[in-house]
Design a protein around this motif. Structure first.
Motif, PDB file in Angstrom:
ATOM      1  N   TYR A 165       0.533  -1.171  -0.438  1.00  0.00           N
ATOM      2  CA  TYR A 165       0.415   0.153  -0.055  1.00  0.00           C
ATOM      3  C   TYR A 165       0.810   1.661   0.126  1.00  0.00           C
ATOM      4  O   TYR A 165       1.774   1.057   0.733  1.00  0.00           O
ATOM      5  N   VAL A 173      -4.365   3.261  -1.189  1.00  0.00           N
ATOM      6  CA  VAL A 173      -3.752   2.884  -2.156  1.00  0.00           C
ATOM      7  C   VAL A 173      -3.045   1.486  -2.349  1.00  0.00           C
ATOM      8  O   VAL A 173      -1.676   1.408  -2.005  1.00  0.00           O
ATOM      9  N   VAL A 174      -4.158   1.036  -3.491  1.00  0.00           N
ATOM     10  CA  VAL A 174      -2.525  -0.898  -3.536  1.00  0.00           C
ATOM     11  C   VAL A 174      -2.116  -0.431  -4.455  1.00  0.00           C
ATOM     12  O   VAL A 174      -2.131   0.454  -5.810  1.00  0.00           O
ATOM     13  N   LYS A 175      -1.089  -0.922  -4.355  1.00  0.00           N
ATOM     14  CA  LYS A 175       0.738   0.028  -4.843  1.00  0.00           C
ATOM     15  C   LYS A 175       0.674  -0.792  -6.009  1.00  0.00           C
ATOM     16  O   LYS A 175       1.010  -0.285  -7.226  1.00  0.00           O
ATOM     17  N   LYS A 203      -1.440  -1.908  -7.727  1.00  0.00           N
ATOM     18  CA  LYS A 203      -2.423  -1.192  -9.799  1.00  0.00           C
ATOM     19  C   LYS A 203      -1.845   0.562  -9.546  1.00  0.00           C
ATOM     20  O   LYS A 203      -2.619   1.026 -10.999  1.00  0.00           O
ATOM     21  N   TRP A 204      -1.511   1.138  -8.487  1.00  0.00           N
ATOM     22  CA  TRP A 204      -0.556   2.409  -8.673  1.00  0.00           C
ATOM     23  C   TRP A 204       0.148   1.908  -9.978  1.00  0.00           C
ATOM     24  O   TRP A 204       0.485   3.193 -10.810  1.00  0.00           O
ATOM     25  N   PRO A 210      -1.567   0.660 -13.790  1.00  0.00           N
ATOM     26  CA  PRO A 210      -3.565   0.686 -13.699  1.00  0.00           C
ATOM     27  C   PRO A 210      -3.997  -0.372 -14.389  1.00  0.00           C
ATOM     28  O   PRO A 210      -5.299  -1.292 -14.141  1.00  0.00           O
ATOM     29  N   HIS A 266     -12.445  -0.197  -0.017  1.00  0.00           N
ATOM     30  CA  HIS A 266     -10.717  -0.563  -0.831  1.00  0.00           C
ATOM     31  C   HIS A 266     -11.244  -0.741  -2.516  1.00  0.00           C
ATOM     32  O   HIS A 266     -10.605  -0.170  -3.221  1.00  0.00           O
ATOM     33  N   ASN A 297      -9.963   2.065  -5.012  1.00  0.00           N
ATOM     34  CA  ASN A 297      -8.970   1.672  -6.095  1.00  0.00           C
ATOM     35  C   ASN A 297      -8.980   1.371  -7.384  1.00  0.00           C
ATOM     36  O   ASN A 297      -8.305   1.055  -8.065  1.00  0.00           O
ATOM     37  N   TRP A 307      -5.431   7.841 -12.781  1.00  0.00           N
ATOM     38  CA  TRP A 307      -6.606   8.181 -11.311  1.00  0.00           C
ATOM     39  C   TRP A 307      -5.966   9.302 -10.818  1.00  0.00           C
ATOM     40  O   TRP A 307      -4.189   8.808 -10.682  1.00  0.00           O
ATOM     41  N   PRO A 323      -6.128   9.531  -7.064  1.00  0.00           N
ATOM     42  CA  PRO A 323      -6.410   9.345  -5.098  1.00  0.00           C
ATOM     43  C   PRO A 323      -6.554  10.201  -5.111  1.00  0.00           C
ATOM     44  O   PRO A 323      -6.120  11.151  -4.592  1.00  0.00           O
ATOM     45  N   SER A 344     -11.430   9.451  -4.953  1.00  0.00           N
ATOM     46  CA  SER A 344     -10.749   8.769  -6.170  1.00  0.00           C
ATOM     47  C   SER A 344     -11.373   9.636  -7.974  1.00  0.00           C
ATOM     48  O   SER A 344     -13.103   8.913  -7.914  1.00  0.00           O
TER      49      SER A 344
END
Length: 714
Positions: free
Chosen positions: A21, A258-260, A262-263, A266, A286, A290, A334, A336, A348
């Protein structure tokens, strides 16, 4: 010394960005100032700088891990970017397979999920654990033991595809204690995937499924999506070929994480898995925040943990928005922690070329009404409250559009901004569907969780014998302390784990009950190969499902020298057929228990200390050892003189059912103890232990480690 003018961009770099995260810009975005330790920072003023810094980190991190996005751009794998709701489907589930008709019932299984929470986008068909290790069949053997074998599985997958659902198959790197294969796991998995038409491979316990699985499948012309259980330990570089993954439950704190992964990418859909939770609002929030997925797992290795009505309704609405606007959720744009107006409400922003979506969540335990967010107004734009399914007219002031709505306690909201010429195809029908769902607020739906109620399968009494028949031992009536616990690996001591005896209000792992038992007689020894051969010859018995039936025999007869060994490779149905032919029945578990222990609470049939001469020696080999003759260890006799009760062979006793699960209680244990993993079916030599064996169909249930003995009423 720490500077009193420290900003959130400094805080960003003080956090270790190697975890699952990423740190937020402040504790409560939306408040003008927030105290971080001793220092007060201007969250609103630092948010833009924080986002710039985080994007710079992402750009550099992609270079460091050598991220190759070529698989994400392939049309044949693009479905993974809209795979939001995923279910682990136990093949033993009674909604998936009907043992009465011997048929798969994919339609019934999916109808139930659609009715309760809007259905799933993909399933993982789970046919290995927790039964693996009962004998030496490995993970690649068990798939062939499914009803119909690979042809049956191929039709199952076709049935899922007809409903628009993708199918994953499992692989388990820890399975190195059962029968050894003749090729690497990835080659064997690729052969199965190609044969049955699966869409993906789930790597159980894999922290990143190795690229070899992708290469092997590509070589066979079957593109697949790889889905590890996590990626935290393997390193972010595996994102290049693992297009999806699970994450264990996210922190249930006031600030959403924030899920790493996914960042970083994406288009990588992470699915949140929290199998034991009875309250799922935080995980669903979540996922919504996200733009990622959720593992809707309810039959957890035979423990039924069904979504409450409230959570099911929330999942239905979250997933509906995600599916319709999936292209907006998988872009680098995106944002967040977009600025909100209410404390405890987080948003988001997912901007696209033709529309912008905001997902909002209320982390407070009370409802929050009023204006929630102010977004940059676009002249002529239309605004839609997606969560409640209606167009809205925001207040316009200073170039901003102020969106007003009420978020329920732990609730959700979604705002869509469409330009004047934006695509509205199908929007009216979608809003009508969402409005129908919103007509009943989440707060009015039940959040009460209840464990599944199990029923003990009835057993017909035999005629009342005056004395014990030949080969049987009379056991007198008594009242005993029946104390036993389940050794199932999963579930801790939660309500609903293990079995529910008739005198208990629910299933639980530990059982202790003062129990009256009528007089009965029980076989002195387990039924042998020779005795079962006599039954087959005399009755002509032939099961409808013959797969694995007496597979250890040669040309339909016991192998010479094995006549006095316990008969195995007989399912519960086969054992019952033998018992009925013999005028007997299978023993109740507590009868088996009493015959082995008497009334003094001893640990083993012969006493409280282990004796090497009282049972066959345990084997750690990958191949099951030859079973000992039933009379080979007379030192193992119980106080009543009943033999071969511990360590010779697991023995069938009772069956329990709830709406989704059939399971048999096994007693006694066997000498086969596969090594290398604690996830193999655990042994239960002690008399205060029993095993719970999930039942599906005779082809899969029959085992080289399970036999039986019979009982009669006196």
């Amino acid at each position: 010394m720490t500077s009193p003018h420290r900003t959130t961009s400094d805080i960003k770099f003080s956090h270790a960005l190697t975890g699952p995260y990423l740190p937020p810009p402040g504790k409560v975005p939306g408040w003008p100032f927030q105290e971080m330790g001793r220092w007060t920072i201007n969250v609103a003023g630092a948010a833009d700088e924080w986002l710039i810094g985080l994007r710079e980190w992402r750009r550099e991190h992609r270079l460091r891990i050598g991220l190759d996005d070529s698989l994400y751009t392939r049309a044949d794998l693009a479905w993974s970017q809209a795979n939001f709701v995923h279910a682990l489907t136990m093949v033993e589930d009674l909604f998936f397979y009907d043992p009465a008709t011997g048929r798969y019932t994919v339609g019934r299984y999916l109808d139930d999920l659609e009715a309760r929470f809007g259905g799933v986008d993909s399933v993982l068909l789970w046919y290995i654990y927790p039964n693996i290790g009962i004998d030496d069949r490995g993970q690649f053997d068990l798939v062939h033991d499914l009803p119909g074998g690979l042809d049956g599985l191929k039709q199952v997958i076709a049935d899922f595809h007809a409903r628009g659902v993708k199918v994953f198959l499992p692989t388990m790197p820890w399975d190195h204690g059962t029968r050894e294969g003749d090729a690497p796991d990835w080659e064997r998995m690729a052969d199965i995937v190609a044969a049955v038409g699966a869409d993906g491979i789930n790597g159980d316990t894999y922290s990143g499924v190795p690229r070899a699985f992708h290469v092997a499948c590509e070589a066979r012309g079957v593109p697949v999506v790889l889905q590890p259980e996590s990626t935290a330990q393997a390193g972010d570089h595996i994102l290049s070929w693992n297009l999806q993954s699970w994450t264990k439950r996210v922190p249930n704190e006031s600030i959403p994480a924030v899920v790493k992964l996914k960042w970083v990418e994406p288009r990588h859909i992470v699915q949140i898995e929290n199998r034991w939770s009875r309250e799922r609002w935080s995980d669903l929030q979540h996922a919504f925040f996200n733009g990622i997925g959720y593992v809707a797992w309810e039959n957890v290795f035979g423990f039924v943990n069904q979504l409450t009505d409230r959570d099911a309704a929330a999942l239905r609405r979250v997933a509906a928005i995600q599916r319709r606007y999936a292209p907006l959720l998988v872009t680098d744009n995106w944002i967040p922690y977009d600025r909100t107006l209410q404390a405890g409400v987080f948003a988001s922003r997912f901007p696209g070329a033709d529309a912008t979506l905001w997902t909002l969540i209320n982390r407070q335990e009370f409802a929050v009404a009023g204006e929630q967010i102010a977004v940059a107004h676009v002249e002529g734009a239309a605004y839609v409250d997606l969560w409640n399914g209606k167009p809205v007219t925001p207040r316009i002031a200073g170039g901003l559009a102020y969106f007003e709505t009420e978020l329920e306690a732990h609730g959700f909201a979604a705002l869509l901004q469409l330009p004047a010429t934006g695509d509205r195809a199908g929007l009216d029908a979608f809003l009508a569907e969402m409005a129908a769902q919103a007509a009943t607020p989440l707060a009015e739906r039940s959040a009460v969780w209840a464990s599944a109620q199990q029923q003990l399968t009835p057993v017909m009494q035999t005629k009342a014998y005056a004395t014990a028949p030949d080969g049987m031992v009379a056991i007198p009536a008594a009242t005993i302390d029946f104390a036993v616990h389940g050794i199932v690996i999963e579930g801790y001591a939660a309500e609903g784990v293990d079995v529910q005896y008739p005198w208990e209000p629910n299933a639980r792992r530990f059982h202790h009950h003062r129990l009256p038992i009528d007089a009965f007689a029980i076989d002195r020894f387990p039924v042998t190969n020779a005795e079962f051969a006599t039954f087959v010859d005399a009755s002509g018995y032939a099961p409808a499902d013959t797969h694995n039936f007496l597979r250890h025999w040669t040309d339909g007869r016991p192998t010479p020298g094995s006549e006095r060994q316990p008969v195995v490779w007989v399912g519960l149905e086969d054992a019952r057929a033998y018992a009925a032919w013999a005028g007997k029945r299978l023993p109740r578990e507590w009868e088996w228990h009493y015959a082995a222990q008497a009334d003094d609470g001893r640990r083993y049939p012969w006493g409280n200390d282990w004796r090497a001469d009282a049972a066959p020696p345990p084997s750690l080999d990958r191949i099951m050892p030859a079973l000992a003759d039933v009379d080979a260890h007379p030192a193992g006799a119980s106080p009543f003189g009943v033999m071969a009760m511990t360590g010779h062979v697991w023995q069938w006793t009772d069956e329990y059912r709830d709406r989704h699960v059939r399971a048999a209680v096994l007693r006694g244990g066997s000498p086969y103890q596969p090594h290398s993993s604690h996830w193999y079916f655990p042994q239960g030599y002690a008399l205060d232990q029993h095993g719970k064996y999930l039942l599906m169909a005779p082809s899969k249930d029959r085992s080289g480690g399970i036999g039986f003995r019979c009982a009669v009423d006196l």
